[in-house]
Write a protein that holds these residues in place. Structure first.
Motif, short mmCIF file in Angstrom:
data_model
loop_
_atom_site.label_atom_id
_atom_site.label_comp_id
_atom_site.label_asym_id
_atom_site.label_seq_id
_atom_site.Cartn_x
_atom_site.Cartn_y
_atom_site.Cartn_z
N ASP A 131 46.92 31.15 44.89
CA ASP A 131 48.11 30.83 44.11
C ASP A 131 47.64 30.31 42.75
O ASP A 131 47.27 29.15 42.61
CB ASP A 131 48.92 29.77 44.85
N ILE A 132 47.61 31.20 41.75
CA ILE A 132 47.09 30.85 40.43
C ILE A 132 48.20 30.26 39.58
O ILE A 132 49.27 30.85 39.44
CB ILE A 132 46.48 32.08 39.73
N ARG A 133 47.93 29.10 39.01
CA ARG A 133 48.89 28.46 38.10
C ARG A 133 48.17 27.99 36.85
O ARG A 133 47.03 27.53 36.90
CB ARG A 133 49.60 27.30 38.80
N ARG A 134 48.90 28.07 35.75
CA ARG A 134 48.39 27.64 34.45
C ARG A 134 49.38 26.65 33.83
O ARG A 134 50.27 27.06 33.07
CB ARG A 134 48.18 28.85 33.53
N PRO A 135 49.24 25.36 34.16
CA PRO A 135 50.17 24.37 33.60
C PRO A 135 50.21 24.38 32.07
O PRO A 135 51.24 24.04 31.47
CB PRO A 135 49.61 23.03 34.13
N ARG A 136 49.12 24.77 31.45
CA ARG A 136 49.09 24.85 29.98
C ARG A 136 50.19 25.77 29.45
O ARG A 136 50.71 25.58 28.35
CB ARG A 136 47.72 25.34 29.53
N PHE A 137 50.55 26.79 30.26
CA PHE A 137 51.56 27.75 29.85
C PHE A 137 52.88 27.57 30.60
O PHE A 137 53.68 28.49 30.70
CB PHE A 137 51.02 29.17 30.03
#
Length: 255
Positions: A45-51
């Motif tokens: 489950d890949i997440r990018r909080p920066r985006f």
């Protein structure tokens, strides 16, 4: 699409919970870790909080979480940096598997009140450098049944101190804190065991100016280092991940 960046909707084999992977750049991948989790039957489950991606309020739906590296600093004032650092309390509180790599390890240390700072002489670790296990680290190697690799891959200019209550598992020369364990299931590694040959080639081209920093190795030496040391890193990482996904052993203090 490369299997390195597959998501839970694309693979649900064996009914195992996904591993949460927190990345910091639009084109970043989890390297060999993505493949290794998928091989073990865990979707990623890949997440990018920066985006703008949210982070879960509990780890009950995930087998573990990994925060990867990035060009930013754990000392930066960006909202997403602060949110990630604060969020680390979730897996720590629930004693669920957590792993911080490079920036992620510095975020773990920062979360626990330790210091993250540059080397006093401006030195960097970019390339393969010796890893020196402590007494606690040697005991951990016995726990997972695999010795630490003698050299590991780095790409950083900042390091961190070991937070109160954590164990230092491995040290180094220019940056003394290389691996820490916090509680039963949380780890921080200053190095990059996830790196692939393609990643090294990409980093050394796209950020070639960093190879001129004091202490950094040139591209040829890095590729030579990979040929010499990566086999031992893979063997160690395999053993570590099996142990980590099992909850990193019994809680501290358990009989």
């Amino acid at each position: 699409m490369s299997p390195e960046i597959m998501t839970p909707s694309m693979t649900q084999e064996r009914g195992r919970k996904p591993v949460l992977l927190i990345l910091h750049q639009e084109q970043s991948t989890p390297g060999r870790l993505g493949r290794l989790f998928l091989e073990r039957g865990h979707p990623i489950d890949i997440r990018r909080p920066r985006f703008g991606d949210p982070l879960p309020e509990t780890m009950q739906d995930h087998a573990g979480a990994v925060i990867f590296g990035g060009p930013m600093s754990a000392n930066d004032g960006d909202d997403f940096v602060r949110r990630e650092i604060d969020w680390i309390q979730v897996p720590l509180r629930e004693e669920r598997p957590f792993l911080g790599l490079c920036l992620g390890a510095q975020m773990l240390a920062k979360c626990l009140g330790a210091t993250v700072c540059a080397h006093p002489e401006g030195r960097a670790e970019i390339g393969y450098y010796p890893l020196l296990p402590t007494e606690a680290g040697r005991a951990f190697a016995g726990e997972i049944g695999q010795p630490w690799p003698s050299h590991v891959y780095h790409w950083h200019r900042e390091g961190f101190t070991c937070p109160a209550g954590a164990d230092t598992l491995a040290t180094g020369d220019d940056f003394p804190t290389q691996a820490i364990r916090v509680g039963p299931a949380a780890f921080g590694f200053q190095f990059h065991p996830e790196v692939t040959h393609a990643m090294i080639c990409r980093w050394t081209v796209r950020a070639a100016e960093r190879l001129r920093l004091p202490g950094a190795q040139d591209r040829a030496r890095q590729i030579e280092g990979r040929l010499m040391h990566d086999g031992r890193v893979v063997a160690w990482l395999d053993a570590f991940l099996d142990h980590w996904l099992a909850g990193a052993g019994r809680p501290q203090g358990a009989a």
